[in-house]
Scaffold this active site. Structure first.
Site, PDB file in Angstrom:
ATOM      1  N   TRP A  10       0.769  -1.382  -0.094  1.00 43.32           N
ATOM      2  CA  TRP A  10       0.023  -0.129   0.039  1.00 43.32           C
ATOM      3  C   TRP A  10       0.906   1.275   0.015  1.00 43.32           C
ATOM      4  O   TRP A  10       0.204   2.281  -0.086  1.00 43.32           O
ATOM      5  CB  TRP A  10      -1.071  -0.017   1.240  1.00 43.32           C
ATOM      6  N   HIS A  94      12.799  -2.710  -1.467  1.00 39.94           N
ATOM      7  CA  HIS A  94      11.893  -2.161  -2.390  1.00 39.94           C
ATOM      8  C   HIS A  94      12.661  -1.049  -3.234  1.00 39.94           C
ATOM      9  O   HIS A  94      13.463  -0.288  -2.817  1.00 39.94           O
ATOM     10  CB  HIS A  94      10.458  -1.528  -2.020  1.00 39.94           C
ATOM     11  N   GLU A  96      11.806   1.773  -4.459  1.00 39.69           N
ATOM     12  CA  GLU A  96      11.757   2.979  -3.798  1.00 39.69           C
ATOM     13  C   GLU A  96      12.482   3.324  -2.710  1.00 39.69           C
ATOM     14  O   GLU A  96      13.091   4.366  -2.717  1.00 39.69           O
ATOM     15  CB  GLU A  96      10.295   3.242  -3.717  1.00 39.69           C
ATOM     16  N   SER A 212       3.122  -2.921 -12.185  1.00 38.45           N
ATOM     17  CA  SER A 212       1.877  -2.687 -13.240  1.00 38.45           C
ATOM     18  C   SER A 212       1.122  -4.010 -13.308  1.00 38.45           C
ATOM     19  O   SER A 212       0.456  -4.291 -14.403  1.00 38.45           O
ATOM     20  CB  SER A 212       2.380  -2.024 -14.386  1.00 38.45           C
ATOM     21  N   GLY A 233       1.192  -3.011  -6.412  1.00 30.33           N
ATOM     22  CA  GLY A 233       1.268  -1.960  -5.871  1.00 30.33           C
ATOM     23  C   GLY A 233      -0.152  -1.187  -5.958  1.00 30.33           C
ATOM     24  O   GLY A 233      -1.295  -1.459  -5.334  1.00 30.33           O
ATOM     25  N   GLY A 234      -0.137  -0.297  -7.241  1.00 33.18           N
ATOM     26  CA  GLY A 234      -1.398   0.480  -7.278  1.00 33.18           C
ATOM     27  C   GLY A 234      -2.711  -0.188  -7.375  1.00 33.18           C
ATOM     28  O   GLY A 234      -3.820   0.160  -6.648  1.00 33.18           O
TER      29      GLY A 234
HETATM   30  C1  PEP Z   1       5.493  -2.134  -6.301  1.00 31.95           C
HETATM   31  O1  PEP Z   1       5.902  -0.852  -6.230  1.00 31.95           O
HETATM   32  O2  PEP Z   1       5.767  -2.719  -5.680  1.00 31.95           O
HETATM   33  C2  PEP Z   1       4.458  -2.258  -7.628  1.00 31.95           C
HETATM   34  C3  PEP Z   1       4.534  -3.370  -8.091  1.00 31.95           C
HETATM   35  O3  PEP Z   1       3.844  -1.196  -8.183  1.00 31.95           O
HETATM   36  P1  PEP Z   1       2.834  -1.128  -9.156  1.00 31.95           P
HETATM   37  O4  PEP Z   1       1.865  -2.462  -9.023  1.00 31.95           O
HETATM   38  O5  PEP Z   1       1.929   0.137  -9.061  1.00 31.95           O
HETATM   39  O6  PEP Z   1       3.649  -1.113 -10.330  1.00 31.95           O
END
Ligand code: PEP
Length: 249
Positions: A10, A94, A96, A212, A233-234
């Site tokens: 999240w 991660h 990020e 994604s 993620g999203g």
């Molecule tokens: C994530 O940051 O772990 C990720 C997979 O993000 P998203 O699904 O939004 O690409």
């Protein structure tokens, strides 16, 4: 048999009210599935989310953890603190965290050690940037992240490691690795582990794909032999999308 896992990250989204609304909707709609389901709220929302998910099949996990036991690390959270609120798994490394918070292979290796010492399972993230992929260096980058972050571990420690391959160029961009690209690098990751620890260890490690993943592409990606689920993620912020992704495994 390797564990299938769908984990929702999240990130820095949702205040406590929204986190509780989301977990409650996920729990209400959760399909019967052999997959393990995890959600990772931000630190301040761990306690109520753990409470809400108690007795359910959803494990509430952390997004990060510090390597020190305690002390002068303002703003950080220790392994003991996570255990104290009922959290037994954490994401580490991660992209990020690596990009914006200077996490390195070396600091991550220390975090892994501290987590495992406390019996905390680790979802360890690896993945190359777009420039690496364009230069054909993705195997080298990912291989090096695994070796530097994890190859100091003894074989038995791998029971407590889940890998998440997340190409940085596919995170939050709407770009997804094709199922073939995902399979190719997941197979490489498994072979890298097998070369060091043997086939048995390599075959038992769950390797998740992240980047994604959405309800309309999850099935194809999850169908690949070396893809054991997803780190989402999203799409994990919308209960219906997250549920559809769980149903795709
Ligand atoms: C994530 O940051 O772990 C990720 C997979 O993000 P998203 O699904 O939004 O690409």
């Amino acid at each position: 048999m390797r564990k299938k896992i769908v984990a929702g990250n999240w990130k820095m989204n949702n205040d406590v009210k929204k986190s509780l609304a989301l977990i409650s909707e996920i729990l209400k709609k959760l399909p019967a599935s052999n997959a393990e389901v995890m959600v990772a709220p931000t630190f301040v929302n761990l306690i109520p989310t753990v409470e809400a998910a108690k007795g359910s099949k959803v494990e509430v996990i952390a997004q990060n953890m510090h390597f020190a036991e305690s002390g002068a690390y303002t703003g950080e959270i220790s392994a003991e603190m996570l255990l104290g609120v009922g959290v037994k798994t954490t994401i580490l490394g991660h992209s990020e965290r690596r990009a914006y918070f200077n996490e390195t292979d070396e600091s991550l290796a220390k975090k892994v050690d501290t987590a495992l010492k406390h019996g905390i399972r680790v979802v360890f993230c690896i993945g190359e940037e777009l420039a690496d992929r364009k230069a054909g260096k993705h195997f080298d980058v990912v291989g090096s992240q695994i070796k530097k972050g994890l190859f100091h571990l003894p074989a038995e420690a791998w029971k407590h490691i889940v890998l998440a391959y997340e190409p940085v160029w596919a995170i939050g961009t709407g770009e997804t690795a094709s199922p073939e690209q995902a399979q190719e690098i997941h197979a490489f990751i498994r072979k890298t582990i097998a070369d060091k620890y043997g086939k048995e260890v390599a075959e038992s490690v769950s390797i998740l794909y992240g980047g994604s993943v959405k309800p309309d592409n999850a099935k194809e990606i999850f169908a690949k032999a070396d893809v054991d689920g997803g780190l989402i993620g999203g799409a994990a912020l919308k209960a219906d999308d997250f549920i559809k992704i769980i149903e795709s495994i």
